[in-house]
Design an enzyme around this catalytic site. Sequence first.
Site, PDB file in Angstrom:
ATOM      1  N   LYS A 163       0.854  -1.195   0.000  1.00 32.41           N
ATOM      2  CA  LYS A 163       0.000   0.000   0.000  1.00 32.41           C
ATOM      3  C   LYS A 163       0.880   1.230   0.000  1.00 32.41           C
ATOM      4  O   LYS A 163       1.995   1.202   0.504  1.00 32.41           O
ATOM      5  CB  LYS A 163      -0.864   0.018   1.269  1.00 32.41           C
ATOM      6  N   GLY A 195     -20.302   7.043   3.074  1.00 34.56           N
ATOM      7  CA  GLY A 195     -19.292   7.265   2.029  1.00 34.56           C
ATOM      8  C   GLY A 195     -19.963   7.232   0.671  1.00 34.56           C
ATOM      9  O   GLY A 195     -20.665   6.267   0.348  1.00 34.56           O
ATOM     10  N   GLY A 250     -18.267   7.936  -2.360  1.00 40.29           N
ATOM     11  CA  GLY A 250     -17.231   8.006  -3.397  1.00 40.29           C
ATOM     12  C   GLY A 250     -17.445   6.870  -4.368  1.00 40.29           C
ATOM     13  O   GLY A 250     -18.560   6.332  -4.478  1.00 40.29           O
ATOM     14  N   ASN A 251     -16.392   6.446  -5.039  1.00 42.75           N
ATOM     15  CA  ASN A 251     -16.527   5.392  -6.047  1.00 42.75           C
ATOM     16  C   ASN A 251     -17.189   4.131  -5.467  1.00 42.75           C
ATOM     17  O   ASN A 251     -18.176   3.634  -6.012  1.00 42.75           O
ATOM     18  CB  ASN A 251     -15.148   5.064  -6.632  1.00 42.75           C
ATOM     19  N   ALA A 252     -16.708   3.654  -4.336  1.00 41.45           N
ATOM     20  CA  ALA A 252     -17.249   2.401  -3.790  1.00 41.45           C
ATOM     21  C   ALA A 252     -18.687   2.588  -3.299  1.00 41.45           C
ATOM     22  O   ALA A 252     -19.589   1.831  -3.685  1.00 41.45           O
ATOM     23  CB  ALA A 252     -16.349   1.911  -2.653  1.00 41.45           C
ATOM     24  N   GLY A 253     -18.925   3.582  -2.474  1.00 44.21           N
ATOM     25  CA  GLY A 253     -20.246   3.765  -1.864  1.00 44.21           C
ATOM     26  C   GLY A 253     -21.324   4.100  -2.880  1.00 44.21           C
ATOM     27  O   GLY A 253     -22.417   3.521  -2.853  1.00 44.21           O
ATOM     28  N   TYR A 254     -21.020   5.013  -3.772  1.00 48.33           N
ATOM     29  CA  TYR A 254     -22.021   5.417  -4.765  1.00 48.33           C
ATOM     30  C   TYR A 254     -22.366   4.256  -5.699  1.00 48.33           C
ATOM     31  O   TYR A 254     -23.546   3.969  -5.945  1.00 48.33           O
ATOM     32  CB  TYR A 254     -21.525   6.634  -5.563  1.00 48.33           C
TER      33      TYR A 254
HETATM   34  N1  GLU Z   1      -7.264   0.207  -3.133  1.00 48.16           N
HETATM   35  C1  GLU Z   1      -8.052  -0.964  -3.397  1.00 48.16           C
HETATM   36  C2  GLU Z   1      -8.103  -1.845  -2.173  1.00 48.16           C
HETATM   37  O1  GLU Z   1      -7.943  -1.396  -1.067  1.00 48.16           O
HETATM   38  C3  GLU Z   1      -7.617  -1.678  -4.643  1.00 48.16           C
HETATM   39  C4  GLU Z   1      -6.225  -2.193  -4.664  1.00 48.16           C
HETATM   40  C5  GLU Z   1      -5.761  -2.725  -6.013  1.00 48.16           C
HETATM   41  O2  GLU Z   1      -6.543  -2.755  -6.942  1.00 48.16           O
HETATM   42  O3  GLU Z   1      -4.597  -3.097  -6.089  1.00 48.16           O
HETATM   43  O4  GLU Z   1      -8.384  -3.011  -2.260  1.00 48.16           O
END
Ligand code: GLU
Length: 436
Positions: free
Chosen positions: A104, A223, A225-229
């Site tokens: 990360k 939330g 954003g992309n995930a929540g919406y």
């Molecule tokens: N940031 C996203 C996660 O937390 C995606 C990570 C990725 O696609 O490598 O899973």
Amino acid sequence: MAQNPHQNALKQLEDVAKKIKLDKEIFEILSKPQRIIMMQIPVKMDSGKMQMFEAYRVEHNNARGPYKGGIRYFPQVDLNEVKALAHWMSLKCAVTGIPMGGGKGGIIVDPHQLSAGELERLSRGYARAAADFLGPKKDVPAPDVYTNAQIMDWMVSEFKKTKEKELGRKLKASEYLPTLTGKSLRGGGSKGRDIATAQGSVFVLEEALKTLKIKKSTVAIQGFGNAGYVAAKILHDKGFKIVAVSDSRKAFYCEDGLDPDKVMKYKEKCGTVGLCDCKAGGSKTCKCSGGCNCQGCKYIPQSQILTLDVDILIPAALENQITGANAGKVKADIILELANGATTPEADAILRRKKIIAIPDILANAGGVTVSYFEWYQNMKNEKWSEDKVARKLSPLMKRSFREVYKLARQYKTDLRTGAGILAVKRLEEAIKKSR
Ligand code: GLU
């Protein structure tokens, strides 16, 4: 005191280790990242002055494949948070069985305060600073909180430039494109990646409802954003009733359910969740005047989104939201964790007592990284899959992962988080032992 997410991740690992009597050496290996990269990125600001930004890349484990995980841009990014997120990525990839490890990244910045040019220079600066560590078989970043396809495109382009300069030759597409995922379609991204996190979570939820033989309908989402919406939209289309959504500024509740697209239109115009008019949401007459004229809709305090009387609660924002302080007040039957680390270990203990089912982040939101893996694969093989093909591959994988997690949770008489942890840690252990 703010919770340290890495401590939370370790507590979860301890729970798993106890259940399966994990080899001490494997525990030691998994409890620390393999490498921490700290960078200072100088960026020429529009004013002409230079500003330094502190940035990280944490590489947790690569026994199962290249380090994989997003890069977040956020003012409160800190090393313990990035360490926890990298740890969860190793587990997440192992839960779904994709051949990737965990990593990360993060930059301490509020991207909304930067101009497009400053954002591009910062993103290119990150890719340049980390170029030695990145690569299709080494470490493959992706978007996360407040990062997107455009940022990935800039990073790929900078990685390519940096490596070509260093090696004195042109790179083949398969040498640079699979270095980052979540790219734009034009930039080599995969169809379906933008909706994958939400779509994967809905596949998991459906399998959970089927397995547990329950029918649930009302949903609250923290939330937008992309995930929540996108989750709100998919669930709404499937007939679930979305009764409340929130973002970093406000929380909005509609007794009879709301249409996520209309809320998004309002948000685009007014900067936060809400509705202008139930029939003509986002119409030209919209005044952004603190709410709406829809019956049964109102703004509620943001903290209430987590304690509404709904069937399904979806945290889709940041970590440490459901804590020892508010878990006792959660009324949902199911928590579908789209955000990483949304529930703390203290909250978990309370939820267990209350028989609330938390579908853990490393399973619930794994659709994102899974389609990232599909993107990486397509880039490696120079293939282009249709959106339909992506969904056809994602669905059975997510559903099977749920069933595997559920089976282990029952076998070890534990909750789904520990069940998912057991599945992941066993796979990691096997890979670590093989790689010795
Ligand atoms: N940031 C996203 C996660 O937390 C995606 C990570 C990725 O696609 O490598 O899973």
